[in-house]
Design an enzyme around this catalytic site. Structure first.
Site, short mmCIF file in Angstrom:
data_model
loop_
_atom_site.label_atom_id
_atom_site.label_comp_id
_atom_site.label_asym_id
_atom_site.label_seq_id
_atom_site.Cartn_x
_atom_site.Cartn_y
_atom_site.Cartn_z
N MET A 194 -10.64 27.06 -9.01
CA MET A 194 -9.25 27.61 -9.54
C MET A 194 -9.73 28.26 -10.81
SD MET A 194 -7.24 24.07 -8.58
CE MET A 194 -8.91 22.96 -8.34
N MET A 202 -2.93 25.85 0.09
CA MET A 202 -2.53 24.79 -0.95
C MET A 202 -1.22 24.22 -0.62
SD MET A 202 -4.86 24.23 -3.35
CE MET A 202 -3.97 23.27 -4.11
N ASP A 240 -4.68 20.70 0.82
CA ASP A 240 -5.10 20.27 -0.45
C ASP A 240 -3.74 19.96 -1.15
OD1 ASP A 240 -6.08 19.27 -3.08
OD2 ASP A 240 -7.12 21.17 -3.09
C1 DX5 Z 1 -4.68 20.20 -7.07
C2 DX5 Z 1 -6.31 20.20 -6.51
C3 DX5 Z 1 -6.33 18.98 -5.87
C4 DX5 Z 1 -6.01 17.56 -6.11
C5 DX5 Z 1 -5.41 16.88 -5.14
O1 DX5 Z 1 -4.73 21.28 -8.03
O2 DX5 Z 1 -6.56 21.29 -5.91
O3 DX5 Z 1 -7.54 19.10 -5.06
O4 DX5 Z 1 -7.08 16.90 -6.96
O5 DX5 Z 1 -5.09 15.82 -5.51
P1 DX5 Z 1 -4.13 14.72 -4.85
O6 DX5 Z 1 -4.73 14.35 -3.48
O7 DX5 Z 1 -3.67 13.55 -5.62
O8 DX5 Z 1 -2.51 15.64 -4.44
ZN ZN Z 2 -8.60 21.25 -4.87
#
Ligand code: DX5
Ligand code: ZN
Length: 246
Positions: free
Chosen positions: A77, A168, A202
């Site tokens: 990211m 996402m 995710d």
């Molecule tokens: C968010 C991340 C995710 C996050 C997911 O920006 O990319 O990988 O860690 O966490 P949970 O499963 O708690 O939503």
């Molecule tokens: Zn992630």
């Protein structure tokens, strides 16, 4: 459809003892570790970079084969995905998943100080990742239309085709957010067009949301808070797997 891969996100792990958290998680039955890299530009949060990945790598055995147990699935990211490919390869990343939005960043490309380095063609970036021996993934944020990926996935030049698409299911930046079921049509569309593609979801995945994602066709499941917040992480990992495999 490809096999299920459960990839706990170490964003929710104890950063004070990250190496142990990583090896424990593999011991609990995880296939991959999902490593969230945030730069404070692409997303409003900072996590860690390649030096930390280098230090946790020896705690988890390198996968014996592509997509094998112990795969480091690095979710980049970051605003300049091309810039960090080499560093992460050296650090022990197996799958480098960049954001489509960062790779085609028109703001960077159009700004007066833009360099060709900032403006990256996703296809060239994928080839570059492959040339360094890693798998390549491409991620889309909730507001990005899935159809932007078709042209990239349909490329005749197999070297320029990503090995995974990440849809996402929250706005990237933080763990513990609510799953967005309205992202499922993207997953369904991808699964219909690409029966063999690794499709990762995710954000907000847990026992209550996994069936929705699995039915839509996702096979790579990221879960941060659901795994690291659990009394029995192995039970959660097993349940997520069961839902994808049924
Ligand atoms: C968010 C991340 C995710 C996050 C997911 O920006 O990319 O990988 O860690 O966490 P949970 O499963 O708690 O939503
Ligand atoms: Zn992630």
């Amino acid at each position: 459809a490809p096999p299920a891969f459960i990839a706990p996100s170490i964003l929710s792990a104890d950063f004070g003892s990250l190496g142990k958290a990583c090896s424990d998680t593999i011991g609990h039955g995880a296939d991959w570790l999902h490593v969230d890299i945030m730069d404070g530009h692409f997303v409003p949060n900072i996590t860690f970079g390649a030096p930390v990945v280098t230090k946790i790598r020896p705690h988890v055995e390198r996968p014996a084969e592509a997509y094998g147990k112990g795969t480091f699935d690095c979710h980049m990211m970051i605003a300049e995905p091309k810039k960090w490919v080499k560093d992460f390869q050296k650090a022990g990343c197996d799958l480098y998943c960049f954001h489509y939005e960062a790779a085609i960043d028109s703001t960077a490309a159009d700004s007066p100080e833009a360099t060709s380095d900032k403006k990256t063609n996703p296809k060239e970036l994928i080839k570059y990742i492959h040339s360094l021996g890693m798998r390549a993934g491409i991620a889309i944020k909730p507001k990005t239309d899935v159809s932007v990926l078709y042209d990239i996935l349909d490329n005749e030049d197999k070297d320029a085709v990503p090995d995974m698409a990440l849809v996402m299911t929250v706005e990237p930046g933080f763990g513990g957010q609510k799953f967005m079921p309205d992202m499922m049509p993207k997953v369904e569309a991808l699964r219909k067009r690409y029966p063999e593609l690794n499709i990762e979801v995710d954000g907000g995945l847990a026992e209550g949301t996994i069936d929705t994602a699995a039915e839509a066709g996702a096979n790579v499941i990221v879960a941060g808070s659901a795994v690291f917040g659990a009394k029995d992480p192995s039970e959660v990992i097993a349940k997520l797997r069961e839902a994808v495999e049924k």
